[in-house]
Design an enzyme around this catalytic site. Structure first.
Site, PDB file in Angstrom:
ATOM      1  N   LYS A  84      -6.529 127.040  33.199  1.00 52.71           N
ATOM      2  CA  LYS A  84      -6.330 125.626  33.759  1.00 52.71           C
ATOM      3  C   LYS A  84      -6.455 125.447  35.119  1.00 52.71           C
ATOM      4  O   LYS A  84      -6.947 126.538  35.730  1.00 52.71           O
ATOM      5  CB  LYS A  84      -4.922 125.226  33.186  1.00 52.71           C
ATOM      6  CG  LYS A  84      -4.132 125.155  32.031  1.00 52.71           C
ATOM      7  CD  LYS A  84      -5.232 124.399  30.790  1.00 52.71           C
ATOM      8  CE  LYS A  84      -4.730 124.277  29.605  1.00 52.71           C
ATOM      9  NZ  LYS A  84      -4.417 125.328  29.054  1.00 52.71           N
ATOM     10  N   ALA A  85      -6.684 124.109  35.454  1.00 49.90           N
ATOM     11  CA  ALA A  85      -7.127 123.731  36.815  1.00 49.90           C
ATOM     12  C   ALA A  85      -6.295 124.403  37.751  1.00 49.90           C
ATOM     13  O   ALA A  85      -7.190 124.929  38.858  1.00 49.90           O
ATOM     14  CB  ALA A  85      -6.909 122.241  37.033  1.00 49.90           C
TER      15      ALA A  85
END
Length: 390
Positions: free
Chosen positions: A185-186
């Site tokens: 994820k980010a």
């Protein structure tokens, strides 16, 4: 191999974790509070509750919203199974509103139709697929008209912004938003999730549910005879006031998460630059096209999904994936529609009832997109695909 997604860890991140290891706390210490405070500051939410995973966050959000047997949660068919499973954990039912073929996000029109046909609907969970924020103004309006709470599955969308310019998680269009810190994820915390909300009552219940349903903050005790002796609180005393879970997160994870959050603007900027390079190159292709080419400047860009005309390429998706793998390129499919899984088929769902989702599924392939992906690696990926496109 070039993975489809990968975390970026630098010396600052490593030092942040080492500092915790050398300190007095490993779990549920000051780093949790620091991470939650940093997250609130970034998103603009009033409250933030760090949990062990986004799955845990979705489950607790459903519980805090009061979802139970006889209720229905409505979400998108194109999501990870955890989104729908959050309803089943509470004994509630699930319904699906088909996606918009262009954005790949929940269609407000489809949602309105589903809610009109689902009297027990209580909660709507739009999914910001790939990092592209949903049309939250429209979805919120539809949900409000039908008396439903809104919880955003924002696992893909940290760093994204709504059409009004506010950060995803700010809370103007929903009751809660749930984020993920899985390594692809980010930002990464190993595992972990966050629930953002502007509702104090929901926040207080989330805090209790995160830790076994025990009283937290300044929640009053219910059994005063056991809690107090001569009007003085007994120092050992605590209460489990409802059934909760051990969904707590560690100081180690939160130290890493806080360090990573400071780098998020750079992470998102690089992802957007890479997506722009892909978009430019695929404009020349005949049978491979970007799946979400709109609003790149507002997307968190967790994924870069392309749509393949496998029939025109004279190759199956399996053959394409294996060919790319032989060239050192890993791809993935996001996602098998939730109604297609055996568990949900057994409950009477048919994925073909959601034609936009079913059609997308048969054409999609996620290409590598992550902060450390180099221009040369991306050129290699595009070059191999160009050889297939003809």
């Amino acid at each position: 191999m070039i993975p489809y997604g990968k975390h970026h860890i630098d010396e600052d991140d490593i030092q942040a974790v080492v500092d915790v290891l050398r300190g007095d706390w490993l779990t549920q210490g000051p780093q949790v509070d620091m991470f939650e405070a940093a997250f609130k500051a970034y998103t603009g939410a009033e409250y933030a509750v760090a949990v062990s995973s986004a799955t845990a966050g979705l489950h607790l959000a459903a519980m805090a919203a009061g979802l139970s047997a006889g209720d229905t949660l409505v979400t998108s068919p194109i999501t990870f199974v955890a989104t729908a499973n959050a309803a089943r954990y509470t004994g509630a039912n699930v319904a699906f509103a088909d996606i918009d073929s262009a954005t790949l996000n929940m269609s407000p029109e489809a949602l309105d139709k589903v809610l009109s046909q689902t009297p027990g609907a209580k909660m709507v969970v739009p999914v910001h697929f790939g990092g592209l924020p949903c049309d939250m103004e429209a979805i919120s309006a539809v949900a409000k008209r039908h008396g439903c709470l809104v919880v955003e599955d924002a696992a893909h969308a940290l760093g994204g912004t709504y059409a009004d310019g506010n950060m995803v998680g700010e809370g103007g269009f929903s009751h809660m938003s749930v984020f993920s810190f899985h390594p692809v994820k980010a930002i990464a915390a190993g595992e972990g999730g966050m629930i953002a909300t502007n509702d104090e009552a929901l926040y207080r219940r989330l805090i209790r549910l995160r830790s076994h349903g025990m009283n937290k903050l300044d929640d009053p005790f219910l059994d005063l005879d056991l809690a107090f002796d001569s009007n003085e609180r007994n120092p050992w005393y605590y209460e489990m006031q409802e059934l909760g879970f051990n969904y707590r997160i560690t100081d180690l994870q939160c130290a890493l998460g806080t360090s990573q959050l400071a780098k998020l603007p750079d992470f998102v900027a690089r992802r957007r630059a890479l997506a722009a390079r892909y978009d430019t190159r695929f404009a020349e292709f005949s049978h491979i096209k970007p799946a979400q080419p709109m609003a790149r400047d507002r997307s968190g860009l967790h994924l870069y999904v392309a749509r393949f005309d496998f029939h025109a390429l004279c190759m199956t998706r399996r053959e394409v994936m294996l060919h790319l793998r032989a060239q050192g390129i890993t791809t993935q499919v996001h996602y098998i529609p939730v109604p297609a899984h055996p568990y949900y088929r057994a409950q009477g769902f048919d994925p073909q009832d959601y034609p936009a989702s079913w059609g997308y599924y048969h054409e999609c392939l996620s290409l590598p997109l992550f902060y450390d992906l180099t221009d040369d690696q991306q050129d290699h990926i595009v070059g191999v695909l160009k050889g297939l496109d003809g």
